[in-house]
Write an enzyme that holds these catalytic residues in place. Sequence first.
Site, mmCIF file in Angstrom:
data_model
loop_
_atom_site.group_PDB
_atom_site.id
_atom_site.type_symbol
_atom_site.label_atom_id
_atom_site.label_comp_id
_atom_site.label_asym_id
_atom_site.label_seq_id
_atom_site.Cartn_x
_atom_site.Cartn_y
_atom_site.Cartn_z
ATOM 1 N N LYS A 1 0.872 -1.177 -0.047
ATOM 2 C CA LYS A 1 -0.068 -0.028 -0.113
ATOM 3 C C LYS A 1 0.876 1.257 0.049
ATOM 4 O O LYS A 1 1.716 1.552 1.022
ATOM 5 C CB LYS A 1 -0.915 -0.152 1.255
ATOM 6 C CG LYS A 1 -1.815 1.276 1.421
ATOM 7 C CD LYS A 1 -2.544 1.332 2.569
ATOM 8 C CE LYS A 1 -3.006 2.819 2.872
ATOM 9 N NZ LYS A 1 -4.009 2.912 3.908
ATOM 10 N N GLY B 1 -8.299 9.495 8.832
ATOM 11 C CA GLY B 1 -8.828 9.621 10.332
ATOM 12 C C GLY B 1 -9.944 10.359 10.405
ATOM 13 O O GLY B 1 -10.226 10.625 11.745
ATOM 14 N N ALA C 1 -9.629 5.584 3.177
ATOM 15 C CA ALA C 1 -9.545 6.802 4.293
ATOM 16 C C ALA C 1 -10.618 7.779 4.319
ATOM 17 O O ALA C 1 -11.179 8.051 3.126
ATOM 18 C CB ALA C 1 -8.297 7.467 3.944
ATOM 19 N N ASN D 1 -9.722 1.821 8.916
ATOM 20 C CA ASN D 1 -9.033 1.701 10.166
ATOM 21 C C ASN D 1 -9.602 2.318 11.169
ATOM 22 O O ASN D 1 -10.341 1.735 12.264
ATOM 23 C CB ASN D 1 -7.413 2.212 9.762
ATOM 24 C CG ASN D 1 -6.679 1.524 11.089
ATOM 25 O OD1 ASN D 1 -5.347 1.165 10.917
ATOM 26 N ND2 ASN D 1 -7.240 1.269 12.304
ATOM 27 N N THR D 2 -9.494 3.594 11.304
ATOM 28 C CA THR D 2 -9.977 4.557 12.574
ATOM 29 C C THR D 2 -11.350 4.252 12.647
ATOM 30 O O THR D 2 -11.670 4.136 13.892
ATOM 31 C CB THR D 2 -9.391 6.111 12.264
ATOM 32 O OG1 THR D 2 -8.300 6.164 11.827
ATOM 33 C CG2 THR D 2 -9.944 6.895 13.615
#
Lengths: 263, 54
Positions: free
Chosen positions: A100, A161, A188, A210-211
């Site tokens: 990535k 994020g 993202a 993710n976040t």
Amino acid sequence: MHNDTVTLYDVTLSSRLLLGTARYPSPAILAEAIRASGCEIVTVSLRREAGGARAGEAFWSLIRDVGVRVLPNTAGCRTAKEAIATAQMAREVFATDWIKLEVIGEEDTLQPDVFGLVDAARALSDDGFKVFPYTTDDLVVAEKLLDAGCRVLMPWAAPIGSGRGVNNAFALRALRAHFPDTPLIVDAGLGAPSHAALVMEMGYDAVLLNTAVSRAGDPVLMARAFALAIEAGRAGFRAQPMTPRDMAEPSTPIIGRPFDRLA
Amino acid sequence: MSATTLQMLLDELGYDEKTVGTALNQEFVRARDRAETPLREGDAVEIVTPRQGG
């Protein structure tokens, strides 16, 4: 639904969710969230070991135990040179040619430096890497990345994020329409399962999170919620949604309604 | 530090070579080349291990 797979480079997957491994409350919750998400790919990173700790080995052991494929990142790299060296270290450490690719150009937005990104993507593709570039929603940059050898693109929805969801739906739709045969993964900026459902309804092939999961009040439940939203959005896309109209249209048939005035 | 090669430095620091990646002055150094990679005054050595990432 079971035959609805996605192929990223040479690997065919059933799950359209890729999950980041950072910022979970504990390693146990991370492992449980991976399982709850049903994902087959997790992202990982390389960092300097702090002091005498051996946290890296414990983490790597946990991921191997869970048994998912890894997609190493070049997070934090600010130049093509740094990203290339990091990718080369990752290939050796994680024994995969997947990378990535992140080349960050601006600190507040973590916006990719798309010029460095294209340079690094070309060098790494020429060196045999299978590059997953973290990019903006810019159509021309996407073209350059494909020219550089990328076979998957990962545009952002919003800054990393931020949890804002889709900032520019028009641009994401344009990318999808322009590259109908290239796997496109939104990477993202998503915060809620509905954001993931939306991009899947647009026809995106997968979502990288993710976040939104790791910082949720209950990461395991949120991992499951995203998995369901992605599945629902994908099914909605395949089912071909109706075209919106400006005016109402009765859903119940008009003909034969009671009290209708006979002409 | 008395190490004169990258491999000697790793040994001195007690790293398991299977789970670290190395770079010297921002250039990747393969595991098999570490023993023949000399260290000089002012070299920037990177030693990295697997970590959580997004």
